[in-house]
Enzyme design. Structure first.
Site, PDB file in Angstrom:
ATOM      1  N   ASP A   1       0.923  -1.263   0.037  1.00 18.71           N
ATOM      2  CA  ASP A   1       0.142  -0.233   0.002  1.00 18.71           C
ATOM      3  C   ASP A   1       0.823   0.981  -0.235  1.00 18.71           C
ATOM      4  OD1 ASP A   1      -1.957   1.769   0.165  1.00 18.71           O
ATOM      5  OD2 ASP A   1      -3.149   0.910   1.847  1.00 18.71           O
TER       6      ASP A   1
HETATM    7  C1  BGC Z   1      -4.857   3.389   0.208  1.00 20.00           C
HETATM    8  C2  BGC Z   1      -4.848   2.468  -1.025  1.00 20.00           C
HETATM    9  C3  BGC Z   1      -4.924   3.259  -2.241  1.00 20.00           C
HETATM   10  C4  BGC Z   1      -3.539   3.915  -2.273  1.00 20.00           C
HETATM   11  C5  BGC Z   1      -3.121   4.651  -3.411  1.00 20.00           C
HETATM   12  C6  BGC Z   1      -3.624   4.288   0.142  1.00 20.00           C
HETATM   13  O1  BGC Z   1      -3.640   5.318   0.649  1.00 20.00           O
HETATM   14  O2  BGC Z   1      -5.037   2.722   1.516  1.00 20.00           O
HETATM   15  O3  BGC Z   1      -6.171   1.817  -0.887  1.00 20.00           O
HETATM   16  O4  BGC Z   1      -4.989   2.212  -3.399  1.00 20.00           O
HETATM   17  O5  BGC Z   1      -3.571   4.599  -1.291  1.00 20.00           O
HETATM   18  O6  BGC Z   1      -4.092   5.686  -3.516  1.00 20.00           O
END
Ligand code: BGC
Length: 780
Positions: A266
């Site tokens: 993530d």
């Molecule tokens: C989120 C993810 C997301 C990623 C990219 C993170 O803060 O938890 O779900 O895909 O950001 O934007």
């Protein structure tokens, strides 16, 4: 290494160009620096694409990240973009007259409440088409953590409290997107069941719950959906960050489940980059130069085996050759948004849940309506944060009703529109974080504005002018924070007064009141649900929210959604409320007297709220007692049970059958007949009750489900569902294996977990087991 030295190394190295068939040759030709660069993304936002290439360009503005291109070896950058309810990219680009809006699809919860996997697969092909046609390679979705607790801020993106329903709908989602030749990233693997302190929280989970609940849905999604990628979560599990967890990312995901794609973190990695590489976390996203350096240093000083790095690089190359970017696909930037909007409008009704419909209040004929509630005029299509979509428009409920021929009371409309416009002006810009800070600009989506108090006299004056009243109550949420109990799970004082006054005054005049819940998650219903004539749980069903709601209210669509989670009477009834890191009672806050009275009338006592202080760790003391597994097994009353939802028609279930096949799988059949007056669909749920003698199990567990096609009055359909012997198994932590006990099983065919319409039985002749690995043990 200096840039000059790096350049010399590159020139000296061999220069094959990547093809589907020469991955090992390309790997052999890569320098250590190139390998380390490839396993680390190119930085926050695609504006940074090209850090290793001369032809640096922004590939898809607003995408969350890219992989690093290596031009000399023919390795293109690939584009990774959110999110679960549609592609999230920047809708406008500087100096470019074109727009790049994407369709706002129903959120994950709505998809799960449809209980219609084939429909989800078909609908998601349209979303996948937008991913492809806007030039992205991977959609960072589906979000598929379990609804462990209704206050989790991201539950709207997720599917269900039940791992089987969540897994099957996820697999359909993944197949739909990937049918377009683009990939997904099933997220957040795993145990990301709360947003509070999501970066550091340690989810401390007993083995059996870990396997049977929190990993089971991912297991089904991986085995049946074959996602190109999986996203490791931010949090820890039993002491170790998931992104550095070899047990999770290699032993379970690859060795046990056969996953053959890449794992990416993530957005935002931990310091232990080397541990992540070793664990089998192939790609660090969005990527930071320090991570590349750590990897190079570790290989050079011998603390990271080159073989580990090579394995991850190979995985990434294998991913890259699957992408449309690698194939040089000429995307149009012009997906058919109109056609997709029509699909969304229709699909939404499949996931909307009719909670109440006294005296057949719905469907209603178009007429004069007093439409109350701010979110009637500023409706919520989907959630915030990375779950938001930059959609071309939102069709508000007010617009949907007007389009369907309703005449909205102008006085009430005017009051709310003024309030909305005032709030909008106050709010300007608050929901947009500019680029760089969060990667290409993170539009946070529709914020929730406080509901206003409406004087009783205003309601009273409206009664004579209208045939009925509709009250809309809205809620939204998003990543980074959880919901609160007071004023979010519970209705606010203003909402409570509104519902009470509108119901009392309209009922005095013999007129009906419909409440529409335009919410992303579970809200308290028990204390007020007896007041209105009908309650439609519309959820946040995508950009056509108003049209979809109007379709259901008028009967143009017959709602066929059923709850993918339990609606408890009281939040504190939920076992995880004891350890979910939220109950922040305000000083002097008391449980409302009406709750206490209601609970006592139903024969139980509401426990005293306990503040939970420890945000660093969450101990899943409740084990398997999540959702209906707890409520149904223990006979605890709920407001609406798992699987519940009304229809404008009625269905009769015929005599079912359960037949064991040679391979130990069991096939269920049941015939469903539409015995009502209008066409409709019915979602049938097959719950299995296991024999005594094996592991202790919940009273019953969902093991299969199917939805009929649209049945005309009098029409029947025989539904067939097959469950494998493995799917019947439970996890024996002491024996470290999955076990299906021998004995007599019961199958309960339900319209909800509490509304069992027919039963059948089958026998498993011989106990079966499947070995697993002892992993993710709790560390002190
Ligand atoms: C989120 C993810 C997301 C990623 C990219 C993170 O803060 O938890 O779900 O895909 O950001 O934007």
């Amino acid at each position: 290494m200096t840039i000059v030295a790096l350049g010399a190394a590159l020139t000296a190295a061999a220069q094959p160009k990547l093809t589907k068939d020469n991955i090992d040759e390309v790997l052999a030709a890569m320098t250590l620096e190139e390998k380390a660069a490839l396993v680390v993304g190119s930085g926050w936002g695609s504006m940074n694409a090209g850090s290793m290439t001369a032809s640096s360009t922004i590939l898809v503005p607003g995408a969350a990240g890219t992989t690093v291109p290596i031009d000399r070896l023919g390795i293109p950058a690939t584009v990774l973009s959110d999110g679960p309810a549609g592609l999230r990219i920047d809708p406008v680009r500087q100096g470019d007259p074109n727009t790049y809006y994407c369709t706002g699809f129903p959120v994950g919860t709505v998809l799960a409440c449809s209980w219609n996997a084939p429909m989800v697969e078909e609908l998601l092909a349209a979303m996948g088409n937008e991913v492809l046609e806007y030039g992205a390679d991977v959609l960072l979705a589906p979000g598929m953590n379990l609804h462990r607790n209704p206050l989790c801020g991201r539950n709207f993106e997720y599917f269900s409290e039940d791992p089987f329903l969540s897994g099957k709908i996820s697999a359909a989602y993944i197949r739909g997107i990937q049918s377009q030749g683009v990939g997904v990233s099933a997220k957040h693997f795993a145990f990301n069941n709360q947003e509070i302190n999501r970066m550091e929280n340690d989810a401390r989970i007993p083995q059996r719950a870990l396997r049977e609940l929190y990993l089971k849905n991912f297991e089904i999604a991986v085995r049946e959906g074959h996602p190109w990628t999986v996203m490791s979560s931010y949090n820890k599990v039993n002491g170790t960050y998931t992104q550095q967890n070899h047990d999770l990312l290699t032993t379970v995901l690859r060795d046990e489940w056969g996953f053959d794609g890449i794992v990416m973190t993530d957005w935002g990695t931990k310091d232990g980059t080397v541990a992540a590489v070793q664990a089998g976390n192939d790609l660090m996203e969005p990527g930071m130069p320090i991570e590349t350096k750590r990897i190079i240093d570790a290989v050079n000083d011998g603390s990271l085996a080159l073989a580990d790095l090579d394995r991850n690089v190979r995985n990434i190359l294998q991913y890259i050759v699957r992408t449309p970017r690698f194939a040089g696909y000429k995307y149009s930037n012009k997906p058919d948004l109109e056609a997709h909007a029509a699909l969304v409008r229709k699909a939404a009704a499949e996931g909307m849940v009719l909670l109440e419909n006294k005296g057949g209040a719905l469907p209603m004929a178009a007429g004069n309506v007093a439409l109350f509630g701010l979110n009637a005029y500023k409706s919520i299509a989907g959630g915030t944060g990375s779950g938001n979509v930059n959609k071309p428009y939102i069709r508000h409920i007010s617009e949907g009703l007007a389009d369907a021929g309703f005449t909205l009371d102008p006085v009430i409309e005017n009051i709310y529109k003024s309030w909305r416009d005032y709030q909008n002006a106050e709010d300007a810009g608050a929901h947009f974080l500019p680029g760089n800070a969060l990667g290409g600009g993170l539009t946070l989506g529709e914020g929730v504005m406080p509901e206003m108090a409406i004087r009783k006299a205003v309601v009273q004056n409206s009664v004579a002018r209208n045939d009925a009243a509709v009250v809309v109550i809205g809620r939204n949420a998003g990543e980074g924070d959880d919901r609160t109990l007071e004023d979010d799970f519970d209705l606010t004082a203003e909402e409570r007064d509104l519902v009470t006054n509108v119901c009392n005054l309209y009922h005095q005049a013999g007129k009906k009141v419909i409440v529409v819940l335009n919410v992303g998650g579970v809200v308290e219903t028990a204390s007020w649900k007896s007041l209105p004539d009908a309650i439609l749980l519309a959820w946040t069903p995508g950009q056509e929210v108003g049209a979809s709601v109007a379709d259901v209210l008028t009967g143009a669509s017959n709602p066929s959604g059923k709850l993918s989670m339990t609606f408890p009477i009281n939040y504190l009834d939920i076992p995880s409320s004891a350890n979910f890191p939220y109950y922040k009672p305000k000083p002097g806050q008391k449980i409302p007297a009406e709750y206490i009275a209601m609970a006592e009338a139903m024969g139980y006592k509401i426990p005293e709220p306990q503040p939970v202080k420890d945000y660093d760790r969450t101990t899943y003391e409740e084990g398997l007692d999540v959702g209906y597994r707890y409520f149904n097994t223990n006979g605890v009353a709920v407001s609406y049970p798992f699987g519940y939802g009304l229809s404008y028609t009625a269905f009769e279930y015929g005599k079912p059958a359960a037949k064991v096949g040679k391979d130990g799988s069991v096939t269920f059949t049941v015939t469903v007949k539409n015995v009502g007056q209008v066409a409709g669909k019915e979602a049938v749920q097959a719950y299995v009750a296991a024999p005594a003698g094996g592991l202790d199990k919940p009273a019953c567990e969902l093991k299969a489900f199917a939805k009929t096609r649209e049945l005309q009055p009098g029409e029947s359909e025989t539904l067939t569902m097959t469950v494998s012997a493995y799917e019947l198994a439970s996890y024996n932590a002491a024996a470290v294996e999955w076990q299906t006990a021998a004995g007599a099983y019961k199958v309960l065919f339900g319209a909800s977990v509490e509304d069992i319409r027919a039963t059948a039985a089958f026998k498993v002749g011989k106990a079966l087991s499947w070995p697993a690995h002892e992993v993710m043990m709790l560390q002190k």
